[in-house]
Design an enzyme around this catalytic site. Structure first.
Site, PDB file in Angstrom:
ATOM      1  CG  HIS A 150      -8.243   4.235   0.827  1.00 25.76           C
ATOM      2  ND1 HIS A 150      -8.427   4.147   2.193  1.00 25.76           N
ATOM      3  CD2 HIS A 150      -9.455   4.585   0.317  1.00 25.76           C
ATOM      4  CE1 HIS A 150      -9.692   4.451   2.490  1.00 25.76           C
ATOM      5  NE2 HIS A 150     -10.333   4.730   1.369  1.00 25.76           N
ATOM      6  CB  THR A 187     -16.749  -2.336  18.020  1.00 24.12           C
ATOM      7  OG1 THR A 187     -16.834  -3.718  17.748  1.00 24.12           O
ATOM      8  CG2 THR A 187     -18.030  -1.838  18.608  1.00 24.12           C
ATOM      9  NE  ARG A 233      -7.866  11.555   5.269  1.00 24.97           N
ATOM     10  CZ  ARG A 233      -8.496  11.008   6.309  1.00 24.97           C
ATOM     11  NH1 ARG A 233      -7.853  10.197   7.124  1.00 24.97           N
ATOM     12  NH2 ARG A 233      -9.746  11.279   6.544  1.00 24.97           N
ATOM     13  CG  HIS A 234      -3.610   8.985   1.445  1.00 26.59           C
ATOM     14  ND1 HIS A 234      -4.413   8.253   0.602  1.00 26.59           N
ATOM     15  CD2 HIS A 234      -3.892   8.567   2.712  1.00 26.59           C
ATOM     16  CE1 HIS A 234      -5.142   7.439   1.331  1.00 26.59           C
ATOM     17  NE2 HIS A 234      -4.870   7.600   2.610  1.00 26.59           N
ATOM     18  NE  ARG A 245      -9.422   8.660   3.994  1.00 21.68           N
ATOM     19  CZ  ARG A 245      -9.759   7.837   5.002  1.00 21.68           C
ATOM     20  NH1 ARG A 245      -9.033   6.771   5.263  1.00 21.68           N
ATOM     21  NH2 ARG A 245     -10.804   8.092   5.742  1.00 21.68           N
ATOM     22  CG  HIS A 279      -5.459  -1.435   9.529  1.00 15.31           C
ATOM     23  ND1 HIS A 279      -5.788  -0.409   8.676  1.00 15.31           N
ATOM     24  CD2 HIS A 279      -5.175  -0.851  10.715  1.00 15.31           C
ATOM     25  CE1 HIS A 279      -5.739   0.737   9.320  1.00 15.31           C
ATOM     26  NE2 HIS A 279      -5.355   0.492  10.561  1.00 15.31           N
ATOM     27  N   GLY A 280      -2.075  -2.413   9.892  1.00 12.78           N
ATOM     28  CA  GLY A 280      -1.190  -2.297  11.059  1.00 12.78           C
ATOM     29  C   GLY A 280      -0.047  -3.298  11.103  1.00 12.78           C
ATOM     30  CG  ASN A 319      -1.870   1.110   1.281  1.00 19.16           C
ATOM     31  OD1 ASN A 319      -1.492   2.247   0.984  1.00 19.16           O
ATOM     32  ND2 ASN A 319      -3.104   0.867   1.650  1.00 19.16           N
ATOM     33  CD  GLU A 349      -7.104  -6.272   3.119  1.00 21.52           C
ATOM     34  OE1 GLU A 349      -7.195  -6.247   1.877  1.00 21.52           O
ATOM     35  OE2 GLU A 349      -6.352  -5.533   3.768  1.00 21.52           O
ATOM     36  N   GLY A 369       1.057  -1.317   4.369  1.00 22.44           N
ATOM     37  CA  GLY A 369       1.487  -0.016   3.889  1.00 22.44           C
ATOM     38  C   GLY A 369       2.280   0.799   4.882  1.00 22.44           C
ATOM     39  CD  GLU A 399      -6.928  -0.265   0.876  1.00 25.61           C
ATOM     40  OE1 GLU A 399      -6.311  -1.252   1.276  1.00 25.61           O
ATOM     41  OE2 GLU A 399      -6.863   0.853   1.427  1.00 25.61           O
ATOM     42  CG  ASP A 458      -3.109   4.631   0.584  1.00 31.51           C
ATOM     43  OD1 ASP A 458      -3.119   4.471  -0.644  1.00 31.51           O
ATOM     44  OD2 ASP A 458      -3.990   4.162   1.343  1.00 31.51           O
ATOM     45  CG  HIS A 459       0.530   6.265   4.764  1.00 35.38           C
ATOM     46  ND1 HIS A 459      -0.407   7.257   4.989  1.00 35.38           N
ATOM     47  CD2 HIS A 459      -0.053   5.100   5.132  1.00 35.38           C
ATOM     48  CE1 HIS A 459      -1.495   6.710   5.512  1.00 35.38           C
ATOM     49  NE2 HIS A 459      -1.305   5.409   5.607  1.00 35.38           N
TER      50      HIS A 459
HETATM   51  N1  PXP Z   1      -5.920  -3.137   4.030  1.00 35.73           N
HETATM   52  C1  PXP Z   1      -6.889  -2.214   4.048  1.00 35.73           C
HETATM   53  C2  PXP Z   1      -8.247  -2.608   3.590  1.00 35.73           C
HETATM   54  C3  PXP Z   1      -6.626  -0.891   4.441  1.00 35.73           C
HETATM   55  O1  PXP Z   1      -7.605   0.021   4.433  1.00 35.73           O
HETATM   56  C4  PXP Z   1      -5.318  -0.542   4.827  1.00 35.73           C
HETATM   57  C5  PXP Z   1      -5.008   0.855   5.251  1.00 35.73           C
HETATM   58  O2  PXP Z   1      -5.166   1.715   4.181  1.00 35.73           O
HETATM   59  C6  PXP Z   1      -4.337  -1.538   4.775  1.00 35.73           C
HETATM   60  C7  PXP Z   1      -4.660  -2.826   4.409  1.00 35.73           C
HETATM   61  C8  PXP Z   1      -2.912  -1.230   5.117  1.00 35.73           C
HETATM   62  O3  PXP Z   1      -2.800  -0.887   6.454  1.00 35.73           O
HETATM   63  P1  PXP Z   1      -1.419  -0.320   6.981  1.00 35.73           P
HETATM   64  O4  PXP Z   1      -1.130   0.917   6.219  1.00 35.73           O
HETATM   65  O5  PXP Z   1      -1.681  -0.104   8.424  1.00 35.73           O
HETATM   66  O6  PXP Z   1      -0.385  -1.392   6.720  1.00 35.73           O
END
Ligand code: PXP
Length: 248
Positions: A46, A104, A52-53, A48, A193-194, A10, A154, A215, A73, A12-13
């Site tokens: 992604h 949640t 924002r990115h 958005r 994610h994370g 990913n 996912e 990402g 995304e 995005d950042h």
């Molecule tokens: N998968 C999905 C569906 C996400 O929305 C994100 C965050 O954009 C990621 C994976 C990647 O998460 P991270 O940037 O925390 O690795």
């Protein structure tokens, strides 16, 4: 069961850093090219609603300049649906952007939002785009995803990555149960994610998972070691965990 675990990087950042100054550097498309060299199997971005990115032009350039599959995304909105259908990414992952769309844990509420999501899953699928839903590790969400006709889910790994000790072990069990259940009802299961170097291995070891999307950690680690090195190390940890689980 997939032997090789795919890595979607990913980017995005990279765009987050670019946008902090408003210029063209660093370029997320250049990052995608490096990711391909370093062992990524796909690129995830992604777009958005607030841009924002990643920008609309980034998506166009990713389609034109990158050979790897693009996982787009997107929120379940008509604007994003039209962009996806025009860009024709290989896959689209529907994610929540508004509080009321989330569970949640932060995943998409596929069970509660069933009626709203149905049309998006159907229209993306009809356009030949492989649809996934970003959901938390729960049977109700998996059943809802299947009823919606999404071929892929996912699983949200954020709570697992943030937890420590016994709570983290419980989160991992919850993910493992969901991954098995999802694969058992015919869904292709991804996770993300994370994830970072210290959390990826137990997830990568689950043989039913076909793809991880990662990402933020990779882009952050690249500040210290370079993007190719950070991706190559993630790839190595994933392959090692998958190999060890296959050996058992
Ligand atoms: N998968 C999905 C569906 C996400 O929305 C994100 C965050 O954009 C990621 C994976 C990647 O998460 P991270 O940037 O925390 O690795």
């Amino acid at each position: 069961m997939s032997a090789k675990l795919r890595l979607g990087v990913n980017i995005d950042h990279v765009a987050t850093i670019r946008n902090a100054r408003g210029g063209a550097h660093p370029d997320p498309v250049r990052a995608a090219k490096l990711a391909a060299k370093a062992g990524a199997d796909g690129i995830t971005a992604h777009l958005r609603e607030d841009r924002r990115h990643i920008s609309d032009n980034d998506i166009k350039r990713l389609r034109a300049e990158i050979d790897l599959p693009l996982n787009f995304e997107m929120a379940a909105t008509d604007e994003m649906l039209a962009i996806a259908i025009a860009a024709k990414p290989n896959a689209a992952c529907i994610v929540p952007e508004k509080r009321e769309e989330r569970t949640t844990e932060g995943g998409l509420d596929a069970a509660g939002g069933h009626n709203h999501l149905k049309r998006y899953v159907a229209e993306l699928g009809a356009a030949g785009i492989r649809v996934s839903l970003f959901i938390e590790a729960s049977k109700a969400q998996l059943d809802a995803a299947r009823h919606l006709g999404a071929p892929v889910v996912e699983i949200h790994t954020g709570a697992y990555c943030e937890a420590t000790g016994a709570a983290q072990a419980r989160e991992l069990d919850r993910i493992r149960d969901a991954v098995r259940y999802g694969a058992g009802i015919g869904l292709e299961v991804h996770a993300g994610h994370g994830l970072g170097f210290d959390t990826v291995s137990p997830i990568a070891a689950m043989p039913e998972i076909a793809e991880l999307n990662i990402g933020h950690f990779l882009i952050g680690e690249a500040v210290f070691t370079g993007l190719e090195n950070s991706i190559a190390e993630m790839r190595r940890l994933m392959d090692e965990a998958r190999q060890e689980s296959g050996d058992q």
